[in-house]
Design a protein around this motif. Structure first.
Motif, PDB file in Angstrom:
ATOM      1  N   ASP A   1      67.257  63.496  46.248  1.00  0.00           N
ATOM      2  CA  ASP A   1      67.268  64.218  44.971  1.00  0.00           C
ATOM      3  C   ASP A   1      65.977  63.968  44.198  1.00  0.00           C
ATOM      4  OD1 ASP A   1      69.735  65.234  45.541  1.00  0.00           O
ATOM      5  OD2 ASP A   1      70.837  63.960  44.135  1.00  0.00           O
ATOM      6  N   TYR A   2      65.514  62.718  44.197  1.00  0.00           N
ATOM      7  CA  TYR A   2      64.256  62.407  43.519  1.00  0.00           C
ATOM      8  C   TYR A   2      63.103  63.170  44.163  1.00  0.00           C
ATOM      9  CZ  TYR A   2      59.928  60.035  42.393  1.00  0.00           C
ATOM     10  OH  TYR A   2      58.624  59.784  42.026  1.00  0.00           O
ATOM     11  N   LEU A   3      63.054  63.162  45.487  1.00  0.00           N
ATOM     12  CA  LEU A   3      61.958  63.829  46.195  1.00  0.00           C
ATOM     13  C   LEU A   3      61.939  65.329  45.902  1.00  0.00           C
ATOM     14  CD1 LEU A   3      62.241  61.996  49.634  1.00  0.00           C
ATOM     15  CD2 LEU A   3      60.492  61.647  47.880  1.00  0.00           C
ATOM     16  N   GLU A   4      63.114  65.930  45.809  1.00  0.00           N
ATOM     17  CA  GLU A   4      63.189  67.362  45.525  1.00  0.00           C
ATOM     18  C   GLU A   4      62.785  67.659  44.083  1.00  0.00           C
ATOM     19  OE1 GLU A   4      66.443  71.036  45.598  1.00  0.00           O
ATOM     20  OE2 GLU A   4      66.987  69.064  46.386  1.00  0.00           O
ATOM     21  N   GLU A   5      63.276  66.868  43.155  1.00  0.00           N
ATOM     22  CA  GLU A   5      63.004  67.126  41.741  1.00  0.00           C
ATOM     23  C   GLU A   5      61.562  66.810  41.349  1.00  0.00           C
ATOM     24  OE1 GLU A   5      65.857  65.041  39.391  1.00  0.00           O
ATOM     25  OE2 GLU A   5      67.580  65.960  40.409  1.00  0.00           O
ATOM     26  N   ASN A   6      60.915  65.954  42.109  1.00  0.00           N
ATOM     27  CA  ASN A   6      59.559  65.520  41.759  1.00  0.00           C
ATOM     28  C   ASN A   6      58.533  65.928  42.811  1.00  0.00           C
ATOM     29  OD1 ASN A   6      59.916  63.500  39.264  1.00  0.00           O
ATOM     30  ND2 ASN A   6      61.648  63.249  40.661  1.00  0.00           N
ATOM     31  N   ALA A   7      58.827  67.010  43.511  1.00  0.00           N
ATOM     32  CA  ALA A   7      57.952  67.444  44.601  1.00  0.00           C
ATOM     33  C   ALA A   7      56.534  67.740  44.117  1.00  0.00           C
ATOM     34  CB  ALA A   7      58.544  68.669  45.293  1.00  0.00           C
ATOM     35  N   ASP A   8      56.411  68.350  42.945  1.00  0.00           N
ATOM     36  CA  ASP A   8      55.075  68.688  42.442  1.00  0.00           C
ATOM     37  C   ASP A   8      54.246  67.434  42.181  1.00  0.00           C
ATOM     38  OD1 ASP A   8      55.643  71.364  42.583  1.00  0.00           O
ATOM     39  OD2 ASP A   8      56.181  71.562  40.462  1.00  0.00           O
ATOM     40  N   GLY A   9      54.843  66.452  41.526  1.00  0.00           N
ATOM     41  CA  GLY A   9      54.128  65.213  41.248  1.00  0.00           C
ATOM     42  C   GLY A   9      53.736  64.476  42.507  1.00  0.00           C
ATOM     43  N   ILE A  10      54.611  64.514  43.508  1.00  0.00           N
ATOM     44  CA  ILE A  10      54.315  63.850  44.779  1.00  0.00           C
ATOM     45  C   ILE A  10      53.159  64.544  45.479  1.00  0.00           C
ATOM     46  CG2 ILE A  10      55.247  63.339  47.074  1.00  0.00           C
ATOM     47  CD1 ILE A  10      58.004  63.029  45.650  1.00  0.00           C
ATOM     48  N   ARG A  11      53.158  65.878  45.459  1.00  0.00           N
ATOM     49  CA  ARG A  11      52.058  66.623  46.085  1.00  0.00           C
ATOM     50  C   ARG A  11      50.725  66.327  45.412  1.00  0.00           C
ATOM     51  NH1 ARG A  11      55.921  70.826  46.945  1.00  0.00           N
ATOM     52  NH2 ARG A  11      55.569  71.607  44.836  1.00  0.00           N
ATOM     53  N   GLU A  12      50.763  66.060  44.111  1.00  0.00           N
ATOM     54  CA  GLU A  12      49.541  65.762  43.364  1.00  0.00           C
ATOM     55  C   GLU A  12      49.187  64.276  43.411  1.00  0.00           C
ATOM     56  OE1 GLU A  12      47.571  67.968  41.953  1.00  0.00           O
ATOM     57  OE2 GLU A  12      48.871  69.628  42.571  1.00  0.00           O
ATOM     58  N   ASN A  13      49.944  63.508  44.216  1.00  0.00           N
ATOM     59  CA  ASN A  13      49.736  62.058  44.307  1.00  0.00           C
ATOM     60  C   ASN A  13      49.898  61.365  42.955  1.00  0.00           C
ATOM     61  OD1 ASN A  13      49.239  61.847  47.105  1.00  0.00           O
ATOM     62  ND2 ASN A  13      47.143  62.565  46.807  1.00  0.00           N
ATOM     63  N   PHE A  14      50.791  61.914  42.134  1.00  0.00           N
ATOM     64  CA  PHE A  14      51.034  61.315  40.825  1.00  0.00           C
ATOM     65  C   PHE A  14      52.529  61.318  40.521  1.00  0.00           C
ATOM     66  CE2 PHE A  14      50.669  61.176  36.088  1.00  0.00           C
ATOM     67  CZ  PHE A  14      49.994  59.973  36.016  1.00  0.00           C
ATOM     68  N   PRO A  15      53.320  60.724  41.429  1.00  0.00           N
ATOM     69  CA  PRO A  15      54.764  60.690  41.167  1.00  0.00           C
ATOM     70  C   PRO A  15      55.095  59.688  40.072  1.00  0.00           C
ATOM     71  CG  PRO A  15      54.276  59.426  43.123  1.00  0.00           C
ATOM     72  CD  PRO A  15      52.975  60.050  42.688  1.00  0.00           C
ATOM     73  N   ARG A  16      56.097  59.994  39.294  1.00  0.00           N
ATOM     74  CA  ARG A  16      56.551  59.080  38.251  1.00  0.00           C
ATOM     75  C   ARG A  16      57.909  58.514  38.649  1.00  0.00           C
ATOM     76  NH1 ARG A  16      54.823  61.628  32.379  1.00  0.00           N
ATOM     77  NH2 ARG A  16      52.604  61.901  32.858  1.00  0.00           N
ATOM     78  N   ILE A  17      58.031  57.209  38.545  1.00  0.00           N
ATOM     79  CA  ILE A  17      59.263  56.521  38.913  1.00  0.00           C
ATOM     80  C   ILE A  17      59.982  56.086  37.639  1.00  0.00           C
ATOM     81  CG2 ILE A  17      60.272  54.553  40.122  1.00  0.00           C
ATOM     82  CD1 ILE A  17      58.998  56.494  42.030  1.00  0.00           C
ATOM     83  N   PRO A  18      61.197  56.558  37.398  1.00  0.00           N
ATOM     84  CA  PRO A  18      61.928  56.126  36.201  1.00  0.00           C
ATOM     85  C   PRO A  18      62.317  54.654  36.295  1.00  0.00           C
ATOM     86  CG  PRO A  18      63.361  57.405  37.632  1.00  0.00           C
ATOM     87  CD  PRO A  18      61.990  57.487  38.226  1.00  0.00           C
ATOM     88  N   LEU A  19      62.136  53.941  35.196  1.00  0.00           N
ATOM     89  CA  LEU A  19      62.481  52.521  35.137  1.00  0.00           C
ATOM     90  C   LEU A  19      63.787  52.362  34.365  1.00  0.00           C
ATOM     91  CD1 LEU A  19      61.388  49.629  35.788  1.00  0.00           C
ATOM     92  CD2 LEU A  19      60.493  49.608  33.444  1.00  0.00           C
ATOM     93  N   PRO A  20      64.765  51.665  34.914  1.00  0.00           N
ATOM     94  CA  PRO A  20      66.034  51.509  34.193  1.00  0.00           C
ATOM     95  C   PRO A  20      65.872  50.649  32.944  1.00  0.00           C
ATOM     96  CG  PRO A  20      66.030  50.188  36.195  1.00  0.00           C
ATOM     97  CD  PRO A  20      64.793  51.026  36.241  1.00  0.00           C
ATOM     98  N   ASN A  21      66.763  50.871  31.988  1.00  0.00           N
ATOM     99  CA  ASN A  21      66.653  50.159  30.713  1.00  0.00           C
ATOM    100  C   ASN A  21      67.479  48.881  30.664  1.00  0.00           C
ATOM    101  OD1 ASN A  21      69.253  51.069  30.469  1.00  0.00           O
ATOM    102  ND2 ASN A  21      68.834  52.533  28.819  1.00  0.00           N
ATOM    103  N   SER A  22      68.025  48.478  31.802  1.00  0.00           N
ATOM    104  CA  SER A  22      68.786  47.229  31.821  1.00  0.00           C
ATOM    105  C   SER A  22      68.431  46.412  33.057  1.00  0.00           C
ATOM    106  CB  SER A  22      70.296  47.509  31.810  1.00  0.00           C
ATOM    107  OG  SER A  22      70.732  47.968  33.073  1.00  0.00           O
ATOM    108  N   LYS A  23      68.513  45.111  32.897  1.00  0.00           N
ATOM    109  CA  LYS A  23      68.210  44.203  34.013  1.00  0.00           C
ATOM    110  C   LYS A  23      69.193  44.399  35.154  1.00  0.00           C
ATOM    111  CE  LYS A  23      67.748  39.277  35.119  1.00  0.00           C
ATOM    112  NZ  LYS A  23      67.821  37.892  34.568  1.00  0.00           N
ATOM    113  N   ASP A  24      70.473  44.571  34.815  1.00  0.00           N
ATOM    114  CA  ASP A  24      71.495  44.718  35.856  1.00  0.00           C
ATOM    115  C   ASP A  24      71.240  45.951  36.714  1.00  0.00           C
ATOM    116  OD1 ASP A  24      72.731  42.435  34.995  1.00  0.00           O
ATOM    117  OD2 ASP A  24      74.321  43.459  33.879  1.00  0.00           O
ATOM    118  N   LEU A  25      70.875  47.049  36.077  1.00  0.00           N
ATOM    119  CA  LEU A  25      70.619  48.277  36.825  1.00  0.00           C
ATOM    120  C   LEU A  25      69.355  48.148  37.672  1.00  0.00           C
ATOM    121  CD1 LEU A  25      71.558  51.079  37.495  1.00  0.00           C
ATOM    122  CD2 LEU A  25      70.451  51.929  35.417  1.00  0.00           C
TER     123      LEU A  25
END
Length: 230
Positions: free
Chosen positions: A17-41
């Protein structure tokens, strides 16, 4: 902390799902990775990333995948077999001669077509593969031949097609080990390595629902970089 971030990144990066939703950023070599807001997650995501990491590391044995009691839904994948149903003779039957690769110009190895038999899963294979796993692994399977007498039985469609770095993993491995290029037959452990590769890839594919679920959880609880630090 750095290891946690890296393993979390691996878990997110292997979510379809991430790869599909962020295909443009990946193609541009600039993918963004979401960081969770909790240590447990973050820890939960990193633990999932570690599973992926182990499966990708061919130098590390993975319990129930490449060593120990192999999980039933993986045990039937890439089984080394002989066409007449007999036992393979490691001294005579392991030469890779099905034209998986050949020498090109200036010593460059070129991929060949090899010999593949596409087929439906047989009744024995269907008994140990759930409907969900079959959906994840592919609707059909393949028998992949070393030569006229030996083959790897049951390499599912998506396992065979699986690519890393733009290359079809198993086919690429085979292309460099054609007997005229290698100068010898395959060793028993090299034949087994193909089974291990196929089972590692299958295990990654079976993880996809969990990887997608993890990505969705992180998306819903992403760290807000614009908020003031405490």
């Amino acid at each position: 902390m750095a290891a946690l971030i890296w393993m979390h990144t691996l878990a997110i990066g292997y979510s379809p799902d991430y790869l599909e939703e962020n295909a443009d950023g990946i193609r541009e070599n600039f993918p963004r990775i979401p960081l969770p807001n909790s240590k447990d997650l973050l820890i939960s995501s990193a633990n999932l990333g570690r599973k992926v990491s182990l499966l990708l590391d061919t130098e590390t044995k993975v319990e129930c995948v490449t060593t120990g009691t192999i999980h039933p839904n993986l045990r039937c994948i890439a089984v080394t077999s002989r066409v007449d149903g007999g036992k393979l003779n490691p001294d005579k039957d392991l030469a890779l001669t099905a034209r998986w690769g050949f020498a090109g110009k200036e010593g460059v190895t070129m991929p060949g077509k090899g010999r593949i038999q596409e087929r439906a899963y047989n009744s024995q294979e269907l008994q140990v593969v759930s409907d969900l796993d079959q959906a994840l692994l592919g609707a059909t399977t393949r028998d992949i031949y070393l030569n006229e007498v030996a083959y790897w039985k049951n390499i599912p469609e998506r396992v065979w097609d699986y690519m890393i770095g733009g290359y079809q993993v198993i086919k690429k491995w085979l292309s460099y080990r054609e007997e005229p290029l290698l100068g010898r037959p395959l060793k028993r452990e090299e034949v087994q390595e193909v089974s291990h590769m196929a089972r590692r890839i299958a295990a990654i594919l079976i993880l996809e629902p969990e990887l997608n679920e993890n990505y969705e959880l992180v998306k819903q609880a992403t760290y807000n970089w614009s908020s003031p630090s405490s």
